[in-house]
Design a protein around this motif. Structure first.
Motif, short mmCIF file in Angstrom:
data_model
loop_
_atom_site.label_atom_id
_atom_site.label_comp_id
_atom_site.label_asym_id
_atom_site.label_seq_id
_atom_site.Cartn_x
_atom_site.Cartn_y
_atom_site.Cartn_z
N LYS A 113 31.62 41.17 45.44
CA LYS A 113 32.05 39.78 45.36
C LYS A 113 33.37 39.51 46.06
CE LYS A 113 34.26 40.16 40.86
NZ LYS A 113 34.04 39.97 39.46
N ASN A 114 34.30 40.45 46.02
CA ASN A 114 35.63 40.19 46.57
C ASN A 114 35.66 40.09 48.09
OD1 ASN A 114 37.09 39.97 44.12
ND2 ASN A 114 36.88 42.17 43.88
N THR A 115 34.58 40.54 48.75
CA THR A 115 34.51 40.40 50.21
C THR A 115 33.39 39.46 50.64
OG1 THR A 115 33.22 42.44 50.32
CG2 THR A 115 35.59 42.62 50.71
N ARG A 116 32.73 38.83 49.68
CA ARG A 116 31.72 37.81 50.02
C ARG A 116 32.42 36.62 50.67
NH1 ARG A 116 26.53 37.71 46.87
NH2 ARG A 116 26.13 39.93 46.64
N MET A 117 31.76 36.01 51.61
CA MET A 117 32.35 34.87 52.32
C MET A 117 32.31 33.61 51.45
SD MET A 117 33.38 36.30 55.01
CE MET A 117 33.76 35.07 56.22
N VAL A 118 33.46 32.97 51.33
CA VAL A 118 33.60 31.71 50.61
C VAL A 118 34.43 30.79 51.50
CG1 VAL A 118 34.57 30.57 48.57
CG2 VAL A 118 33.51 32.84 48.34
N ALA A 119 33.85 29.69 51.90
CA ALA A 119 34.52 28.73 52.78
C ALA A 119 35.05 29.41 54.04
CB ALA A 119 35.62 27.99 52.04
N GLY A 120 34.26 30.32 54.58
CA GLY A 120 34.59 30.96 55.85
C GLY A 120 35.52 32.14 55.78
N LEU A 121 35.92 32.54 54.58
CA LEU A 121 36.82 33.68 54.41
C LEU A 121 36.29 34.60 53.32
CD1 LEU A 121 40.25 31.78 54.25
CD2 LEU A 121 39.40 33.15 56.17
N PRO A 122 36.65 35.90 53.38
CA PRO A 122 36.31 36.76 52.25
C PRO A 122 36.98 36.21 50.98
CG PRO A 122 37.13 38.06 54.10
CD PRO A 122 37.36 36.61 54.44
N LEU A 123 36.31 36.31 49.86
CA LEU A 123 36.82 35.77 48.60
C LEU A 123 38.27 36.15 48.37
CD1 LEU A 123 36.26 34.27 45.93
CD2 LEU A 123 35.45 36.44 45.01
N ILE A 124 38.61 37.41 48.56
CA ILE A 124 39.98 37.87 48.29
C ILE A 124 41.01 37.18 49.18
CG2 ILE A 124 39.84 39.85 49.87
CD1 ILE A 124 41.56 41.38 47.77
N ALA A 125 40.60 36.74 50.36
CA ALA A 125 41.53 36.11 51.29
C ALA A 125 42.16 34.86 50.70
CB ALA A 125 40.83 35.79 52.61
N ILE A 141 46.16 34.38 50.53
CA ILE A 141 46.83 33.21 51.12
C ILE A 141 47.70 32.51 50.08
CG2 ILE A 141 46.43 30.89 52.05
CD1 ILE A 141 43.93 32.14 53.50
N ASP A 142 47.19 32.33 48.87
CA ASP A 142 47.99 31.70 47.81
C ASP A 142 49.27 32.48 47.57
OD1 ASP A 142 46.11 29.69 47.46
OD2 ASP A 142 45.20 30.62 45.69
N ASP A 182 58.27 37.55 47.15
CA ASP A 182 58.91 38.29 48.24
C ASP A 182 57.94 39.24 48.95
OD1 ASP A 182 61.64 37.32 47.82
OD2 ASP A 182 61.53 38.43 45.93
N ARG A 183 57.04 39.84 48.21
CA ARG A 183 56.11 40.80 48.79
C ARG A 183 54.75 40.65 48.13
NH1 ARG A 183 59.23 46.37 49.98
NH2 ARG A 183 57.66 46.49 51.60
N VAL A 184 53.71 40.93 48.90
CA VAL A 184 52.33 40.86 48.41
C VAL A 184 51.67 42.19 48.69
CG1 VAL A 184 50.11 39.67 48.62
CG2 VAL A 184 52.24 38.39 48.96
N LEU A 185 50.96 42.70 47.70
CA LEU A 185 50.15 43.88 47.94
C LEU A 185 48.83 43.73 47.22
CD1 LEU A 185 50.25 46.05 45.30
CD2 LEU A 185 52.55 46.27 46.14
N VAL A 186 47.84 44.50 47.67
CA VAL A 186 46.51 44.49 47.07
C VAL A 186 46.23 45.87 46.49
CG1 VAL A 186 44.03 44.38 47.59
CG2 VAL A 186 45.57 42.67 48.55
N ALA A 223 40.01 43.88 54.58
CA ALA A 223 40.27 42.44 54.59
C ALA A 223 41.75 42.17 54.33
CB ALA A 223 39.40 41.72 53.55
N ALA A 224 42.35 42.91 53.40
CA ALA A 224 43.77 42.72 53.08
C ALA A 224 44.64 43.14 54.25
CB ALA A 224 44.13 43.52 51.83
N LYS A 225 44.34 44.27 54.85
CA LYS A 225 45.14 44.75 55.98
C LYS A 225 45.05 43.78 57.16
CE LYS A 225 44.95 49.62 54.75
NZ LYS A 225 44.33 50.93 55.04
N GLN A 226 43.89 43.19 57.36
CA GLN A 226 43.72 42.22 58.43
C GLN A 226 44.64 41.02 58.24
OE1 GLN A 226 39.64 41.06 59.03
NE2 GLN A 226 40.13 39.81 60.81
N MET A 227 44.99 40.75 56.99
CA MET A 227 45.88 39.63 56.68
C MET A 227 47.34 40.08 56.59
SD MET A 227 43.57 37.54 53.96
CE MET A 227 44.60 36.06 54.06
#
Length: 186
Positions: free
Chosen positions: A24-36, A40-41, A49-53, A63-67
């Motif tokens: 589910k976390n990499t399924r496409m939703v509105a043109g992006l993987p769900l996790i994306a 983005i949020d 200050d920092r975001v990690l997955v 998908a996370a590294k691509q972002m």
């Protein structure tokens, strides 16, 4: 607004082994993987200050590294159906070695949240002096006073003895919605 004593770190948690919806976390939703959507949020939050997955899934990590997000590889024992979110987040924070004061926990499978929700949670946490805050939603028409239990004979047993026929007359009740959880590192 920065928290005293360190950074504000957002940890997006996404497990590969979903039982309800496979991958589910990499399924496409509105043109992006769900996790994306969650990444983005987190990236758009003014006070993060920092975001990690944290994940055990190679597709989620890709998908996370691509972002441009740092990925913490979650060990198998923290990616089971019985592993806790708290343990997975603790592992991510310790492994990343960040000097953070606040940890914002974001579920990868929640693609829609108000644009300022993360920042409001951080602000509430800092201003209140609480150890944690989290977002809630109104239960709406699924109010617990209208719930019943069925016994083995199919008889109905009401959860509440309060006779209320109109939703508008029910007392307000809320449940965690998964939009955000913010905690002090302590």
């Amino acid at each position: 607004m920065n928290a005293k004593d360190g950074e504000i770190l957002a940890v997006v948690i996404g497990r590969a082994g979903s039982k309800g919806v496979a991958s589910k976390n990499t399924r496409m939703v509105a043109g992006l993987p769900l996790i994306a959507h969650t990444i983005i949020d987190a990236q758009q939050a003014k006070h993060v200050d920092r975001v990690l997955v944290s994940t055990d899934g190679s597709d989620i990590a890709a998908a996370a590294k691509q972002m441009g997000v740092e990925v913490i590889n979650r060990p198998a024992e923290l990616a089971t159906d019985h592993a806790t979110v708290a343990d997975a987040v603790r592992h991510a924070v310790k492994t990343a070695g960040h000097n953070c004061h606040i940890v914002v926990i974001l579920y990868a499978n929640v693609p829609i949240r108000p644009s300022d929700l993360i920042d409001r949670a951080i602000k509430r946490l800092i201003q209140s002096g609480a150890d944690s805050v989290q977002s809630y939603s109104d239960v709406g028409k699924h109010h617990p006073w209208w719930m019943v239990q069925l016994d083995d004979d199919g008889r109905v047993h009401l959860e509440s003895t309060q006779p209320i026929d109109r939703r508008q007359d029910l007392p307000p009740r809320f449940l965690p919605d998964g939009g955000v959880v913010a905690v002090t590192r302590r």
